[in-house]
Design a protein around this motif. Structure first.
Motif, PDB file in Angstrom:
ATOM      1  N   ILE A  25      20.788 100.971  -2.875  1.00  0.00           N
ATOM      2  CA  ILE A  25      21.550 101.063  -3.702  1.00  0.00           C
ATOM      3  C   ILE A  25      22.617 100.134  -3.210  1.00  0.00           C
ATOM      4  CG2 ILE A  25      23.171 101.271  -5.376  1.00  0.00           C
ATOM      5  CD1 ILE A  25      21.665 104.043  -5.787  1.00  0.00           C
ATOM      6  N   ALA A  26      22.829 100.088  -1.790  1.00  0.00           N
ATOM      7  CA  ALA A  26      24.459  99.543  -1.526  1.00  0.00           C
ATOM      8  C   ALA A  26      23.714  98.414  -1.127  1.00  0.00           C
ATOM      9  CB  ALA A  26      25.257  99.920   0.023  1.00  0.00           C
ATOM     10  N   GLU A  27      22.232  97.763  -1.094  1.00  0.00           N
ATOM     11  CA  GLU A  27      21.683  96.438  -0.497  1.00  0.00           C
ATOM     12  C   GLU A  27      20.879  96.001  -1.990  1.00  0.00           C
ATOM     13  OE1 GLU A  27      18.318  97.080   2.130  1.00  0.00           O
ATOM     14  OE2 GLU A  27      21.081  98.110   3.901  1.00  0.00           O
ATOM     15  N   SER A  28      20.981  96.399  -2.899  1.00  0.00           N
ATOM     16  CA  SER A  28      20.433  96.430  -3.537  1.00  0.00           C
ATOM     17  C   SER A  28      21.314  94.873  -4.552  1.00  0.00           C
ATOM     18  CB  SER A  28      20.388  96.979  -5.073  1.00  0.00           C
ATOM     19  OG  SER A  28      19.210  97.611  -4.916  1.00  0.00           O
ATOM     20  N   VAL A  29      20.883  93.905  -5.641  1.00  0.00           N
ATOM     21  CA  VAL A  29      22.012  92.573  -5.917  1.00  0.00           C
ATOM     22  C   VAL A  29      23.325  93.246  -6.709  1.00  0.00           C
ATOM     23  CG1 VAL A  29      21.675  90.975  -7.195  1.00  0.00           C
ATOM     24  CG2 VAL A  29      20.359  90.463  -5.885  1.00  0.00           C
ATOM     25  N   ASP A  33      19.550  97.250 -10.989  1.00  0.00           N
ATOM     26  CA  ASP A  33      18.374  96.626  -9.920  1.00  0.00           C
ATOM     27  C   ASP A  33      18.057  97.954  -8.548  1.00  0.00           C
ATOM     28  OD1 ASP A  33      18.160  94.468 -11.298  1.00  0.00           O
ATOM     29  OD2 ASP A  33      19.360  93.359 -10.509  1.00  0.00           O
ATOM     30  N   GLY A  34      18.987  98.586  -8.232  1.00  0.00           N
ATOM     31  CA  GLY A  34      18.274  99.316  -6.944  1.00  0.00           C
ATOM     32  C   GLY A  34      18.207 100.212  -8.353  1.00  0.00           C
ATOM     33  N   LEU A  35      18.091 101.029  -8.733  1.00  0.00           N
ATOM     34  CA  LEU A  35      17.403 102.642  -9.307  1.00  0.00           C
ATOM     35  C   LEU A  35      16.751 101.929 -10.106  1.00  0.00           C
ATOM     36  CD1 LEU A  35      21.234 103.611 -11.838  1.00  0.00           C
ATOM     37  CD2 LEU A  35      20.163 104.135  -9.762  1.00  0.00           C
ATOM     38  N   ARG A  36      16.496 101.219 -10.380  1.00  0.00           N
ATOM     39  CA  ARG A  36      15.164 100.515 -11.213  1.00  0.00           C
ATOM     40  C   ARG A  36      14.234 100.464 -10.171  1.00  0.00           C
ATOM     41  NH1 ARG A  36      12.630  95.853 -11.126  1.00  0.00           N
ATOM     42  NH2 ARG A  36      14.761  95.147 -11.220  1.00  0.00           N
ATOM     43  N   ALA A  62      19.726 101.578 -20.236  1.00  0.00           N
ATOM     44  CA  ALA A  62      21.216 100.551 -20.277  1.00  0.00           C
ATOM     45  C   ALA A  62      21.709 100.537 -18.716  1.00  0.00           C
ATOM     46  CB  ALA A  62      22.487 100.801 -21.064  1.00  0.00           C
ATOM     47  N   LEU A  63      22.049 101.465 -18.394  1.00  0.00           N
ATOM     48  CA  LEU A  63      21.519 101.395 -16.674  1.00  0.00           C
ATOM     49  C   LEU A  63      21.194 100.491 -15.377  1.00  0.00           C
ATOM     50  CD1 LEU A  63      22.499 104.991 -15.966  1.00  0.00           C
ATOM     51  CD2 LEU A  63      23.926 103.738 -16.128  1.00  0.00           C
ATOM     52  N   GLU A  64      19.804 100.421 -16.310  1.00  0.00           N
ATOM     53  CA  GLU A  64      19.218  99.611 -15.385  1.00  0.00           C
ATOM     54  C   GLU A  64      19.010  98.628 -15.685  1.00  0.00           C
ATOM     55  OE1 GLU A  64      14.673 100.981 -15.425  1.00  0.00           O
ATOM     56  OE2 GLU A  64      14.981 102.806 -14.635  1.00  0.00           O
ATOM     57  N   GLN A  65      19.398  97.970 -17.242  1.00  0.00           N
ATOM     58  CA  GLN A  65      20.459  96.807 -16.979  1.00  0.00           C
ATOM     59  C   GLN A  65      21.230  95.739 -17.432  1.00  0.00           C
ATOM     60  OE1 GLN A  65      17.804  95.945 -21.581  1.00  0.00           O
ATOM     61  NE2 GLN A  65      15.985  96.004 -20.686  1.00  0.00           N
ATOM     62  N   ASN A  66      22.491  97.029 -16.453  1.00  0.00           N
ATOM     63  CA  ASN A  66      23.297  96.643 -16.359  1.00  0.00           C
ATOM     64  C   ASN A  66      24.249  96.498 -17.353  1.00  0.00           C
ATOM     65  OD1 ASN A  66      23.714  96.906 -13.335  1.00  0.00           O
ATOM     66  ND2 ASN A  66      22.599  94.885 -13.558  1.00  0.00           N
ATOM     67  N   ASP A  67      23.789  97.488 -18.164  1.00  0.00           N
ATOM     68  CA  ASP A  67      24.357  96.791 -19.965  1.00  0.00           C
ATOM     69  C   ASP A  67      25.580  98.097 -20.005  1.00  0.00           C
ATOM     70  OD1 ASP A  67      25.424  96.311 -22.223  1.00  0.00           O
ATOM     71  OD2 ASP A  67      23.128  97.005 -23.251  1.00  0.00           O
ATOM     72  N   LEU A  88      16.422 110.706  -8.516  1.00  0.00           N
ATOM     73  CA  LEU A  88      15.293 109.733  -7.451  1.00  0.00           C
ATOM     74  C   LEU A  88      15.534 109.763  -6.388  1.00  0.00           C
ATOM     75  CD1 LEU A  88      16.366 106.449  -9.456  1.00  0.00           C
ATOM     76  CD2 LEU A  88      13.744 108.112 -10.143  1.00  0.00           C
ATOM     77  N   GLY A  89      16.867 111.447  -5.920  1.00  0.00           N
ATOM     78  CA  GLY A  89      16.321 111.724  -4.697  1.00  0.00           C
ATOM     79  C   GLY A  89      17.200 110.908  -4.329  1.00  0.00           C
ATOM     80  N   LEU A  90      19.020 110.143  -4.612  1.00  0.00           N
ATOM     81  CA  LEU A  90      19.389 108.605  -3.896  1.00  0.00           C
ATOM     82  C   LEU A  90      20.896 109.872  -3.741  1.00  0.00           C
ATOM     83  CD1 LEU A  90      19.026 105.747  -6.125  1.00  0.00           C
ATOM     84  CD2 LEU A  90      17.194 106.110  -4.055  1.00  0.00           C
ATOM     85  N   ASP A  91      21.751 108.848  -2.821  1.00  0.00           N
ATOM     86  CA  ASP A  91      22.925 109.418  -2.439  1.00  0.00           C
ATOM     87  C   ASP A  91      23.875 108.690  -3.883  1.00  0.00           C
ATOM     88  OD1 ASP A  91      25.264 109.651  -1.729  1.00  0.00           O
ATOM     89  OD2 ASP A  91      25.249 108.543   0.039  1.00  0.00           O
ATOM     90  N   GLU A  92      24.519 110.425  -3.978  1.00  0.00           N
ATOM     91  CA  GLU A  92      24.751 110.680  -6.129  1.00  0.00           C
ATOM     92  C   GLU A  92      26.182 109.332  -5.710  1.00  0.00           C
ATOM     93  OE1 GLU A  92      25.382 114.409  -7.287  1.00  0.00           O
ATOM     94  OE2 GLU A  92      23.365 114.824  -7.338  1.00  0.00           O
ATOM     95  N   GLN A  93      26.911 109.963  -4.916  1.00  0.00           N
ATOM     96  CA  GLN A  93      28.475 109.165  -4.830  1.00  0.00           C
ATOM     97  C   GLN A  93      27.945 107.608  -4.281  1.00  0.00           C
ATOM     98  OE1 GLN A  93      31.156 111.259  -4.773  1.00  0.00           O
ATOM     99  NE2 GLN A  93      32.609 109.510  -4.506  1.00  0.00           N
ATOM    100  N   LEU A  94      27.160 107.488  -3.419  1.00  0.00           N
ATOM    101  CA  LEU A  94      27.537 106.213  -3.103  1.00  0.00           C
ATOM    102  C   LEU A  94      27.061 105.562  -4.491  1.00  0.00           C
ATOM    103  CD1 LEU A  94      27.116 103.761  -1.238  1.00  0.00           C
ATOM    104  CD2 LEU A  94      24.588 104.433  -1.064  1.00  0.00           C
ATOM    105  N   ALA A  95      25.936 106.262  -5.218  1.00  0.00           N
ATOM    106  CA  ALA A  95      25.325 105.485  -6.423  1.00  0.00           C
ATOM    107  C   ALA A  95      27.015 105.316  -7.379  1.00  0.00           C
ATOM    108  CB  ALA A  95      24.208 106.042  -7.432  1.00  0.00           C
TER     109      ALA A  95
END
Length: 361
Positions: A25-29, A33-36, A62-67, A88-95
């Motif tokens: 997620i940190a490398e996504s634009v 985009d990172g969640l999608r 709305a989260l995936e579209q940054n709305d 999705l098994g991602l880092d919650e705090q980082l998100a």
């Protein structure tokens, strides 16, 4: 909690079931985009994530579209991001940190850097002090100027001569001092108005002229008994009606009054206040018991008859005094009428007989 490192060891990639790990997620634009991309890599749909996270699919979209405007309050939005990342098994705090960076909180007002406001006040303070001082001096000077203009120099009085009535000493037209006699005694307390007598009616009924000086002198000589003060209600009146009572007991000050019948039964009992009274019925054998005899006045036939003689007083004794006083008044009235009639008869006898009237032919 799963780590979102974005890389995997080579031995894991050689496995036939290996799938490429979604970019970090940190490398996504953007966060959306990172969640999608992470959801697409996991093979889950929005409906699957909505059922798993208990979040409506439109909020996940709305989260995936940054709305961010379609999301509820900021607290709920952070909870949705945390749940989405955990599913999705991602880092919650980082998100969450990425969400706060992409959608900063604008509810807290910006504050000026420390020291700028103080420097502004310090810069303009001499001018403000000078303006306030000038305004204060102007107000004080205006008040002083007004007082000086209103001041007048003292001048002589317009009165040419002092009037004689203003001087101390004898009053003009008065030769001597005024002598005052000793104070007179107060009149007897009598609130009962005098009985009105129709002019001429008494003479027609009794044959006595009330305006005759001889009749008036005889009446005055017979009526020597002073009139006592009459009963004046100054509070509640208890007991028998006024037409069925000859004795009234009135409290001059607060005190207990108990009236007991012959068998000991209480006919009347009350803590009397000053001015309250009790009318005694006629023909009743009872005993009056009071806390203080001097605190109660006795009125016989409406006239004051002194105070109660003792703590225990038979009611028959007071009724007997009232009947005797009524008989005495009736006898005095009859005696005055008889004396007036005797005086009238004597006057008529002393008058010369009229001359006989001569008969005319």
């Amino acid at each position: 909690m799963a780590l979102d490192a974005g890389q995997a060891p080579d031995e894991f990639k050689a496995h036939p079931d290996w799938k490429d790990i979604a970019p970090s997620i940190a490398e996504s634009v953007t966060l959306g985009d990172g969640l999608r991309r992470a959801r697409e890599s996991s093979g889950k749909s929005l409906a699957d994530l909505s059922a798993e996270t208990k979040v409506h699919s439109r909020f996940l979209t709305a989260l995936e579209q940054n709305d961010w405007s379609s999301l509820p309050s900021r607290v709920f939005a952070i909870g949705y991001v945390r749940g989405y990342a955990a599913a999705l098994g991602l880092d919650e705090q980082l998100a969450v940190e990425r969400f706060k960076r992409d959608s900063p909180d604008t509810s807290a007002p910006l504050k000026a850097p420390i020291g700028i406001a103080f420097e502004d006040v310090k810069r303009y303070s001499p001018r403000i002090i000078a303006v306030v001082a000038v305004a204060a001096l102007a107000i004080v000077g205006w008040n002083v100027f007004q007082r000086i203009n209103l001041m007048k120099a003292p001048r002589a009085s317009d009165i040419a001569a002092v009037p004689e009535s203003w001087t101390l000493g004898d009053v003009p037209g008065q030769n001597g001092l005024i002598d005052l006699s000793a104070p007179r005694a107060a009149p007897l307390d009598q609130t009962t108005p005098a009985l009105y007598i129709t002019p001429g009616l008494e003479a027609q009924l009794t044959g006595i002229d009330p305006n005759d000086p001889a009749v008036l002198a005889a009446t005055a000589a017979a009526n020597n008994a002073p009139v006592q003060k009459a009963f004046n209600p100054r509070g509640a009146v208890y007991g028998a009606p006024a037409t069925a009572s000859q004795v009234v007991i009135q409290a001059k000050k607060a005190g207990a009054l108990v009236v007991r019948l012959g068998d000991g039964q209480a006919l009347f009992a009350r803590q009397m206040a000053a001015g309250e009274a009790w009318r005694a019925p006629m023909g009743v054998s009872a005993t009056i018991d009071v806390s203080d005899p001097a605190a109660f006045d006795v009125y016989l036939n409406g006239e004051h008859g002194g105070i109660l003689p003792a703590v225990l007083t038979p009611l028959a004794q007071l009724n007997s005094r009232a009947e005797q006083a009524a008989r005495q008044v009736a006898e005095d009235q009859a005696r005055r009428v008889a004396q007036a009639q005797a005086v009238r008869a004597a006057q008529q006898a002393a008058q010369p007989a009229p001359p006989p009237v001569a008969a005319t032919n």
